[in-house]
Design a protein around this motif. Structure first.
Motif, mmCIF file in Angstrom:
data_model
loop_
_atom_site.group_PDB
_atom_site.id
_atom_site.type_symbol
_atom_site.label_atom_id
_atom_site.label_comp_id
_atom_site.label_asym_id
_atom_site.label_seq_id
_atom_site.Cartn_x
_atom_site.Cartn_y
_atom_site.Cartn_z
ATOM 1 N N ALA A 42 1.456 6.509 -6.970
ATOM 2 C CA ALA A 42 0.259 7.253 -7.355
ATOM 3 C C ALA A 42 0.380 8.721 -6.969
ATOM 4 C CB ALA A 42 -0.969 6.628 -6.696
ATOM 5 N N GLY A 43 0.875 8.956 -5.766
ATOM 6 C CA GLY A 43 1.007 10.332 -5.310
ATOM 7 C C GLY A 43 2.041 11.112 -6.101
ATOM 8 N N ALA A 44 3.182 10.484 -6.415
ATOM 9 C CA ALA A 44 4.222 11.176 -7.163
ATOM 10 C C ALA A 44 3.735 11.540 -8.566
ATOM 11 C CB ALA A 44 5.480 10.311 -7.245
ATOM 12 N N MET A 45 3.032 10.608 -9.221
ATOM 13 C CA MET A 45 2.502 10.903 -10.541
ATOM 14 C C MET A 45 1.462 12.018 -10.468
ATOM 15 S SD MET A 45 4.082 9.035 -12.745
ATOM 16 C CE MET A 45 2.992 9.244 -14.152
ATOM 17 N N SER A 89 8.439 18.313 -8.052
ATOM 18 C CA SER A 89 7.335 17.791 -7.256
ATOM 19 C C SER A 89 7.313 16.268 -7.267
ATOM 20 C CB SER A 89 6.010 18.342 -7.802
ATOM 21 O OG SER A 89 4.937 17.954 -6.973
ATOM 22 N N PHE A 90 7.519 15.663 -8.438
ATOM 23 C CA PHE A 90 7.534 14.202 -8.537
ATOM 24 C C PHE A 90 8.652 13.608 -7.680
ATOM 25 C CE2 PHE A 90 9.061 10.236 -10.279
ATOM 26 C CZ PHE A 90 7.904 9.524 -10.556
ATOM 27 N N CYS A 91 9.861 14.130 -7.873
ATOM 28 C CA CYS A 91 11.019 13.571 -7.161
ATOM 29 C C CYS A 91 10.922 13.774 -5.663
ATOM 30 C CB CYS A 91 12.309 14.196 -7.697
ATOM 31 S SG CYS A 91 12.676 13.760 -9.409
ATOM 32 N N PHE A 92 10.511 14.956 -5.252
ATOM 33 C CA PHE A 92 10.476 15.225 -3.823
ATOM 34 C C PHE A 92 9.298 14.538 -3.143
ATOM 35 C CE2 PHE A 92 13.578 18.401 -4.921
ATOM 36 C CZ PHE A 92 14.375 18.450 -3.790
ATOM 37 N N PHE A 93 8.176 14.379 -3.855
ATOM 38 C CA PHE A 93 7.099 13.584 -3.269
ATOM 39 C C PHE A 93 7.571 12.147 -3.064
ATOM 40 C CE2 PHE A 93 3.512 10.781 -3.166
ATOM 41 C CZ PHE A 93 2.537 11.471 -2.455
ATOM 42 N N ALA A 94 8.233 11.606 -4.081
ATOM 43 C CA ALA A 94 8.722 10.230 -3.966
ATOM 44 C C ALA A 94 9.748 10.104 -2.851
ATOM 45 C CB ALA A 94 9.327 9.788 -5.300
ATOM 46 N N SER A 132 0.839 -1.209 0.000
ATOM 47 C CA SER A 132 0.000 0.000 0.000
ATOM 48 C C SER A 132 0.866 1.249 0.000
ATOM 49 C CB SER A 132 -0.920 0.002 1.228
ATOM 50 O OG SER A 132 -1.782 -1.114 1.217
ATOM 51 N N GLY A 133 1.960 1.210 0.768
ATOM 52 C CA GLY A 133 2.860 2.350 0.799
ATOM 53 C C GLY A 133 3.524 2.590 -0.535
#
Length: 381
Positions: free
Chosen positions: A198-201, A300-305, A191-192
């Motif tokens: 999903a969140g990064a995309m 945003s993608f990289c830092f969210f990931a 789930s993580g």
């Protein structure tokens, strides 16, 4: 009075009596030596920063270093012979010096801005009014220099900070909620990972659309140069050129002067402030504070990931149950403090206050999700 005493008294020049200076107290000596060390360290910071700059910024930084040198001379004069043993600069000044020598970033200027704003000279009776005023002016000068860097960083930095915090908080909340519901640790890990991807995309796509839309909106408000092309063809008596400049917010006097210039009716400028200003080239980026769409999306993608992976690290390394949750919470807490402190440094506010605020919000959201997971698990069970 004896003849010997009279001769001794007459041998002493009257002005010598007035040149005797009282010995400074130990507390004054200690304080002045600290001021002296800090002034030397701050001057070195500005000189180190100047090495990585050129042109006007370099000249400004060197001028600040010179001003700190004048303050240094003041404390040297007061200390006299007591200045022979140099004292170490404060930990803050030494840290600033280390950052300036090795990085020279906008964060150093933000820290220097805070240091200038906290100068004790305004309340110290041994500091001159000019020195206290200098420190206040220095704060504004450094604020201006830091603002240039903030403008260059603003768009991408905003996406980076928001992305990292969203990843930390959302995935920790997801992991906490799933674990509290009683599912297996492997399900929590999957789930993580799903939440991370999903969140990064989503964050990357959302930032791209948001920044692109904002830049397009700003570009739509930029005046075109149509008046240059059509002005010679307009009817001198009946045209709406005046309305164009009034709509752009000019005063009527300035608008009428601009119309006269466009129509070629004036040959000189009596008031230079009303005259035409050179146009900025189209290649210049007028919206640098917004950032580029691709830069914001990628950040945003990289830092969210990078944020979202932190809560699942304990599960990746084989921890399970409460131990994994405690370690995840601790890791996320440290990360939230770090991102909050970075925002505080860049904005010139307290890093500790901003870090604690981020920590409270992030762990508060995770705690609420954990309680909801408990309720959900109990209801299903």
């Amino acid at each position: 009075m004896s003849q010997h005493a009279q001769s001794h008294s007459s041998a002493t020049p009257p002005e010598a009596v007035h040149t005797v200076q009282p010995q400074p107290s130990p507390s004054n000596i200690k304080r002045w030596r600290q001021y002296l060390a800090d002034e030397r360290a701050e001057a070195a910071v500005y000189r180190d920063l100047a090495q990585n700059r050129e042109g006007e910024e370099r000249a400004i930084l060197l001028a600040l270093a010179e001003a700190e040198g004048r303050h240094e001379a003041h404390w040297l004069a007061l200390l006299g012979d007591h200045a022979c043993k140099p004292k170490r600069a404060s930990a803050r000044s030494r840290f600033l010096g280390f950052l300036a020598r090795h990085f020279g970033s906008v964060f150093v200027l933000a820290l220097a801005q805070r240091a200038e704003g906290r100068s004790p000279y305004a309340k110290d009776p041994n500091a001159t009014d000019a020195m206290a005023a200098d420190e206040q002016i220095h704060e504004e000068v450094v604020r201006g220099l830091a603002t240039r860097g903030r403008n260059r960083l603003a768009g991408t930095f905003r996406a980076a900070v928001f992305g990292a915090n969203d990843g930390l908080v959302s995935n920790l909340s997801l992991v906490m909620g799933m674990a509290a519901s009683g599912v297996a640790s492997s399900v929590v890990l999957l789930s993580g990972i799903a939440g991370l991807l999903a969140g990064a995309m989503s964050m990357g796509a959302g930032e791209f659309i948001s920044v692109r839309s904002q830049r397009e909106l700003l570009a739509a408000t930029r005046p075109t140069q149509i008046t240059l092309a059509v002005a010679p063809k307009l009817d001198l008596e009946h045209n709406e050129l005046l309305l164009v400049y009034l709509a752009r917010g000019m005063s009527r006097e300035a608008a009428e002067h601009r119309v006269a210039e466009r129509m070629g009716l004036v040959s000189c400028d009596c008031d230079p402030s009303l005259s035409l200003q050179p146009e900025l080239p189209d290649a210049e980026d007028r919206h640098e504070a917004v950032g580029t769409a691709w830069g914001a999306a990628l950040s945003s993608f990289c830092f969210f990931a990078s944020g979202a992976i932190v809560p699942i690290l304990p599960f990746l390394f084989g921890l399970t149950g409460v131990t994994a949750l405690v370690v995840a919470g601790a890791l996320v807490g440290v990360s939230l403090m770090a991102t909050g402190a970075a925002v505080g440094l860049l904005s010139g506010t307290s890093p500790l206050t901003r870090g604690l605020r981020q920590l409270a919000i992030g762990l508060g959201a995770a705690a609420i999700t954990y309680l909801l997971g408990l309720l959900f698990g109990t209801a299903v069970g």
